[in-house]
Design an enzyme around this catalytic site. Structure first.
Site, PDB file in Angstrom:
ATOM      1  CG  ASP A  34      -1.984  -1.054   1.161  1.00 14.50           C
ATOM      2  OD1 ASP A  34      -2.038  -1.788   0.155  1.00 14.50           O
ATOM      3  OD2 ASP A  34      -2.776  -1.164   2.121  1.00 14.50           O
ATOM      4  CG  ASP A  73     -12.850  -1.728  -0.729  1.00 14.04           C
ATOM      5  OD1 ASP A  73     -12.254  -2.822  -0.801  1.00 14.04           O
ATOM      6  OD2 ASP A  73     -12.478  -0.711  -1.337  1.00 14.04           O
TER       7      ASP A  73
END
Length: 241
Positions: free
Chosen positions: A9, A130
């Site tokens: 990330d 998500d």
């Protein structure tokens, strides 16, 4: 055999991890995404999952150089998500050597764009689902919608999407385990290639996901915190002790 995706990330050109998607709960693990990617590949990884957190939050391309650098390292499968909301950006990543791009917020806001993208690029398009409390979250997990995550997955399947990355936000970054029951249900009700993400912490969880037919597993904070050893996980999923 389940595919293992070590996660990188990116925020501000650095390798970071968030807890439950909270940008105010960010831990920096490295100033060199390239070194992190090299370490994963040297451990035997054949797949990488890279997320541009800045792109997911505000649509910028601040981490594009780092992503292109990782893609240039060699022959492996690399999927990238975060702020990919136009055909131009899809092409930009694919041209840089990315294997698959992940559509997130735009998949919720503009389903027709997803269908057009799948029609043009096929399996090189995935969608990130998500979920917070069973509802789809968008804009870097900052906004929860009223859309059922399971219904959304079924709709994506109808529109020709082959692969989804399903993240249970409540589990992400907590090192307390993932939501196995959720993935078992998903595997039973869809024919999608499901990549599990969010809270995977233990070797047995990876093996259980494999047994239930889950296509892939993203390993993030558990790797960085030393809870999982990537080389060993790769050996276990290949049936090696």
């Amino acid at each position: 055999m389940i595919q293992i995706y070590p996660a990188i990330d990116l925020s501000g050109g650095r390798v970071v991890r968030l807890t439950q998607g909270d940008y105010d709960r960010m831990t920096v693990y490295s100033d060199s995404p390239l070194d992190t990617a090299r370490a994963f590949l040297e451990a035997g990884a054949t797949h990488l999952h890279v997320v541009d957190l800045d792109g997911a939050k505000d649509g910028t391309l601040a981490n594009q150089k780092a992503i292109a650098g990782i893609a240039s390292l060699g022959s492996f499968t690399m999927q990238v998500g975060g702020g990919i909301r136009s055909r131009d950006r899809i092409l930009r990543y694919l041209d840089a050597g990315v294997s698959r791009v992940i559509l997130g917020t735009v998949a919720v806001r503009d389903p027709d764009f997803v269908k057009r993208s799948v029609d043009e690029f096929g399996a090189r398009i995935a969608v990130g689902v998500d979920a917070r409390d069973g509802m789809v979250a968008v804009n870097g997990w900052l906004e929860k919608t009223s859309i059922s995550a399971f219904d959304f997955c079924l709709e994506l399947q109808k529109n020709g999407v082959e692969t989804i990355i399903y993240t249970d936000i409540s589990k992400d970054g907590n090192l307390t385990g993932t939501n196995l029951q959720l993935y078992r249900k998903l595997a039973q009700v869809t024919s999608l290639h499901i990549i599990a993400s969010g809270g995977i912490t233990y070797e047995e969880e990876v093996l259980e996901l494999d047994r239930m037919g889950i296509y892939g597993a993203i390993l993030g904070k558990a790797l960085y915190a030393g809870k999982l050893d990537l080389r060993r996980v790769l050996q276990l999923t290949k049936g090696e002790s």
